[in-house]
Motif scaffolding. Structure first.
Motif, PDB file in Angstrom:
ATOM      1  N   ILE A   1      -3.127   6.038   6.661  1.00  0.00           N
ATOM      2  CA  ILE A   1      -2.885   4.764   5.981  1.00  0.00           C
ATOM      3  C   ILE A   1      -3.014   3.610   6.973  1.00  0.00           C
ATOM      4  O   ILE A   1      -3.574   2.551   6.653  1.00  0.00           O
ATOM      5  CB  ILE A   1      -1.495   4.773   5.306  1.00  0.00           C
ATOM      6  CG1 ILE A   1      -1.455   5.826   4.197  1.00  0.00           C
ATOM      7  CG2 ILE A   1      -1.154   3.401   4.740  1.00  0.00           C
ATOM      8  CD1 ILE A   1      -0.081   6.048   3.616  1.00  0.00           C
ATOM      9  N   PHE A   2      -2.497   3.799   8.183  1.00  0.00           N
ATOM     10  CA  PHE A   2      -2.648   2.784   9.236  1.00  0.00           C
ATOM     11  C   PHE A   2      -4.124   2.483   9.466  1.00  0.00           C
ATOM     12  O   PHE A   2      -4.534   1.326   9.575  1.00  0.00           O
ATOM     13  CB  PHE A   2      -2.010   3.273  10.536  1.00  0.00           C
ATOM     14  CG  PHE A   2      -0.575   2.858  10.725  1.00  0.00           C
ATOM     15  CD1 PHE A   2      -0.186   2.159  11.847  1.00  0.00           C
ATOM     16  CD2 PHE A   2       0.387   3.172   9.787  1.00  0.00           C
ATOM     17  CE1 PHE A   2       1.135   1.776  12.036  1.00  0.00           C
ATOM     18  CE2 PHE A   2       1.698   2.802   9.957  1.00  0.00           C
ATOM     19  CZ  PHE A   2       2.085   2.092  11.083  1.00  0.00           C
TER      20      PHE A   2
ATOM     21  N   ILE B   1       4.110  -0.616   4.231  1.00  0.00           N
ATOM     22  CA  ILE B   1       2.771  -0.898   4.761  1.00  0.00           C
ATOM     23  C   ILE B   1       1.999  -1.655   3.694  1.00  0.00           C
ATOM     24  O   ILE B   1       1.784  -1.146   2.586  1.00  0.00           O
ATOM     25  CB  ILE B   1       2.033   0.395   5.140  1.00  0.00           C
ATOM     26  CG1 ILE B   1       2.859   1.213   6.130  1.00  0.00           C
ATOM     27  CG2 ILE B   1       0.665   0.076   5.734  1.00  0.00           C
ATOM     28  CD1 ILE B   1       2.245   2.555   6.485  1.00  0.00           C
ATOM     29  N   SER B   2       1.606  -2.868   4.021  1.00  0.00           N
ATOM     30  CA  SER B   2       0.834  -3.681   3.084  1.00  0.00           C
ATOM     31  C   SER B   2      -0.604  -3.783   3.575  1.00  0.00           C
ATOM     32  O   SER B   2      -0.967  -3.257   4.624  1.00  0.00           O
ATOM     33  CB  SER B   2       1.455  -5.075   2.941  1.00  0.00           C
ATOM     34  OG  SER B   2       1.078  -5.908   4.026  1.00  0.00           O
TER      35      SER B   2
ATOM     36  N   ILE C   1       0.816  -1.215   0.000  1.00  0.00           N
ATOM     37  CA  ILE C   1       0.000   0.000   0.000  1.00  0.00           C
ATOM     38  C   ILE C   1       0.850   1.267   0.000  1.00  0.00           C
ATOM     39  O   ILE C   1       0.565   2.224  -0.715  1.00  0.00           O
ATOM     40  CB  ILE C   1      -0.935   0.017   1.231  1.00  0.00           C
ATOM     41  CG1 ILE C   1      -1.813  -1.240   1.257  1.00  0.00           C
ATOM     42  CG2 ILE C   1      -1.801   1.265   1.228  1.00  0.00           C
ATOM     43  CD1 ILE C   1      -2.740  -1.387   0.077  1.00  0.00           C
ATOM     44  N   HIS C   2       1.934   1.266   0.794  1.00  0.00           N
ATOM     45  CA  HIS C   2       2.709   2.496   0.941  1.00  0.00           C
ATOM     46  C   HIS C   2       4.150   2.161   1.310  1.00  0.00           C
ATOM     47  O   HIS C   2       4.408   1.218   2.060  1.00  0.00           O
ATOM     48  CB  HIS C   2       2.086   3.378   2.036  1.00  0.00           C
ATOM     49  CG  HIS C   2       2.761   4.702   2.211  1.00  0.00           C
ATOM     50  ND1 HIS C   2       2.589   5.754   1.332  1.00  0.00           N
ATOM     51  CD2 HIS C   2       3.613   5.156   3.169  1.00  0.00           C
ATOM     52  CE1 HIS C   2       3.291   6.793   1.748  1.00  0.00           C
ATOM     53  NE2 HIS C   2       3.935   6.453   2.863  1.00  0.00           N
ATOM     54  N   VAL C   3       5.066   2.968   0.805  1.00  0.00           N
ATOM     55  CA  VAL C   3       6.489   2.848   1.136  1.00  0.00           C
ATOM     56  C   VAL C   3       6.968   4.181   1.692  1.00  0.00           C
ATOM     57  O   VAL C   3       6.773   5.229   1.073  1.00  0.00           O
ATOM     58  CB  VAL C   3       7.331   2.463  -0.097  1.00  0.00           C
ATOM     59  CG1 VAL C   3       8.817   2.365   0.294  1.00  0.00           C
ATOM     60  CG2 VAL C   3       6.845   1.153  -0.700  1.00  0.00           C
ATOM     61  N   GLN C   4       7.584   4.147   2.871  1.00  0.00           N
ATOM     62  CA  GLN C   4       8.056   5.370   3.518  1.00  0.00           C
ATOM     63  C   GLN C   4       9.528   5.220   3.902  1.00  0.00           C
ATOM     64  O   GLN C   4       9.854   4.547   4.884  1.00  0.00           O
ATOM     65  CB  GLN C   4       7.225   5.674   4.762  1.00  0.00           C
ATOM     66  CG  GLN C   4       7.529   7.011   5.405  1.00  0.00           C
ATOM     67  CD  GLN C   4       7.078   8.167   4.516  1.00  0.00           C
ATOM     68  OE1 GLN C   4       5.927   8.249   4.139  1.00  0.00           O
ATOM     69  NE2 GLN C   4       8.012   9.031   4.176  1.00  0.00           N
TER      70      GLN C   4
END
Length: 232
Positions: A142-143, A53-54, A30-33
């Motif tokens: 996102i969490f 974050i998947s 979902i997201h890469v930080q």
């Protein structure tokens, strides 16, 4: 079932690589930080890495040591919130509580002591510190979205007070009475302050407050009807 945080080193690609996802269970990234430090319980912050974050879990991978990384399923997160209170922690961060499935007192004793030995089975708190604090609100949203994709299973057909998302509007003045410094509400009262994915005192208190309010309203209506009848 909550399994807590665990070591994770399954990567694909060159350089630091990316975490291997569970494609058989339709897990999606979902997201890469990048540039995120991780703090487990009261241990010192670990060197910055990359947060992935998947749709199923959170994975932190070290940018320095390819074999070093951690993962925690959203089902193991009982609470997460934005913390900007320097008295709670010096750096603004995402604060999360982790369910391990072990004895709570034993886990708390472990967390209260900062040692060189890291026993992941007893880690019940995690902080994620982005290099840019302005990224906290986006990470929090996102969490929340991913946590909603992983509702806690209801066993035995019983109704449980799970999967609450609290907003400042819903909590009203009760927010000011919460003394836990890890709970943060911004000046914009329409923002979400925290997400609870388990059976916690705060969720139960809000539910009981709503129920009691309804009972008081019913009692007032009944008293009003009785008084009206007596005057007729």
């Amino acid at each position: 079932m909550a399994i807590g945080i665990r070591l994770f080193s399954e990567r694909v690609g060159e350089g630091a690589g990316q975490p291997v996802l569970d494609a058989d269970n339709a897990e999606e990234l979902i997201h890469v930080q990048p540039g995120v430090s991780i703090v487990l319980a009261n241990h010192p912050p670990q060197s910055p890495g990359t947060l992935y974050i998947s749709s199923k879990k959170i994975v932190w991978l070290s940018d320095v040591e390819r074999e070093k990384g951690y993962a925690v399923d959203f089902l193991s997160l009982s609470l997460h919130a934005v913390s900007r209170d320097p008295e709670a922690y010096p750096s603004p961060c995402i604060y999360a509580q982790i369910e391990t499935g072990t004895d709570e007192e034993e886990s708390e004793d472990s967390d209260s002591e900062s040692t060189d030995i890291l026993d992941l089975s007893k880690i019940t708190e995690m902080r994620l510190i982005p290099s840019d604090p302005n990224q906290l609100d986006q990470l929090f949203e996102i969490f929340c979205e991913c946590a909603e994709l992983n509702p806690e299973p209801i066993e035995g057909g019983e109704e449980e007070d799970h999967n609450w998302i609290f907003s400042a509007d819903q909590l009203g003045n009760d927010v000011a009475e919460i003394e836990d410094p890890d709970w943060f509400t911004s000046q914009n009262l329409t923002n979400t302050i925290g997400h609870s994915n388990g059976d916690h005192d705060l969720a139960r208190s809000v539910l009981e407050l709503q129920i009691n309010d309804q009972r008081f309203e019913d009692a007032e209506e009944m008293e009003h009807d009785v008084n009206s009848s007596s005057h007729q």
